[in-house]
Design a protein around this motif. Structure first.
Motif, PDB file in Angstrom:
ATOM      1  N   SER A   1     -35.141 -32.955  35.942  1.00 47.11           N
ATOM      2  CA  SER A   1     -33.736 -32.820  35.541  1.00 47.11           C
ATOM      3  C   SER A   1     -32.991 -31.868  36.466  1.00 47.11           C
ATOM      4  O   SER A   1     -31.838 -32.126  36.835  1.00 47.11           O
ATOM      5  CB  SER A   1     -33.642 -32.306  34.106  1.00 47.11           C
TER       6      SER A   1
ATOM      7  N   CYS B   1     -30.025 -31.785  30.514  1.00 40.22           N
ATOM      8  CA  CYS B   1     -29.061 -32.776  31.008  1.00 40.22           C
ATOM      9  C   CYS B   1     -27.630 -32.386  30.666  1.00 40.22           C
ATOM     10  O   CYS B   1     -26.717 -32.586  31.458  1.00 40.22           O
ATOM     11  CB  CYS B   1     -29.376 -34.155  30.437  1.00 40.22           C
TER      12      CYS B   1
ATOM     13  N   ARG C   1     -35.036 -31.646  27.159  1.00 44.55           N
ATOM     14  CA  ARG C   1     -34.523 -32.538  28.205  1.00 44.55           C
ATOM     15  C   ARG C   1     -33.034 -32.842  27.997  1.00 44.55           C
ATOM     16  O   ARG C   1     -32.254 -32.833  28.942  1.00 44.55           O
ATOM     17  CB  ARG C   1     -35.337 -33.826  28.238  1.00 44.55           C
TER      18      ARG C   1
END
Length: 188
Positions: A156, A120, A116
């Motif tokens: 995301s 990002c 994650r």
């Protein structure tokens, strides 16, 4: 590197099936170890390339990964460290960085939180759209079902697309479309 990967693959096959041919494969083990070691040393430098060369590099990385997985006597930790370096560096071909991340994810060396954070970082407003989408294309080249099952990844990606202006979105769309081109209709 492509030639080293092909050679390692051929030696790996001989080592795996040498007993069928009644071949003494023992002298080949140190040669294969040195080829994999050398490949790990030069791989990050070889990942500084354009998209045309990245296709051959993906092929070489996949072959080397299969060789390392096939033999317990090879240094798995060195290979994983090399892939980790490639996946984290920003100065390499982003597709190859994404592909290295995909291999680490498949091997269980990249956890959900780290994935994650990497998504990002790679898919953020400050990163040019073609670089972010290129990284995602590399990530999507391997084990698509594992990616499909990760809701946080899609959230995301959605957040990233929402931050792009119209021109950036059009540029990203070209790369994302290419990333999804190999998905089957069911996967899409």
């Amino acid at each position: 590197l492509v030639e080293l990967a092909k050679t390692a693959n051929r030696l790996s096959v001989v080592l795996q099936y040498g007993s069928i041919r009644q071949l003494d494969a023992e002298p080949l083990i140190p040669i294969l170890q040195q080829i994999v070691y050398r490949s790990c040393l030069i791989l990050p430098g070889e990942c500084i390339c354009d998209d045309a060369a990245s296709k051959e590099m993906v092929y070489a990385i996949e072959m080397l990964n299969n060789v390392v997985l096939a033999h317990e006597f090879l240094e798995d930790e060195l290979w994983v460290d090399t892939l980790t370096e490639i996946s984290e560096r920003d100065d390499l071909n982003t597709k190859l960085s994404g592909y290295a991340s995909a291999i680490l994810l498949e091997r269980g060396k990249l956890d959900q939180q780290k994935l994650r954070l990497e998504v990002c970082r790679r898919l953020s407003k400050g990163v040019p759209a073609e670089l972010g989408a290129g990284w995602f294309e590399g990530l999507a080249m391997k084990n698509r079902y594992a990616l499909i099952a990760r809701l946080s990844l899609w959230e995301s990606l959605d957040d990233y697309l929402d931050t792009l202006d119209e021109e950036e979105f059009k540029r990203a769309l070209v790369f994302l479309r290419r990333a999804f081109a190999d998905f089957t209709a069911t996967e899409k």
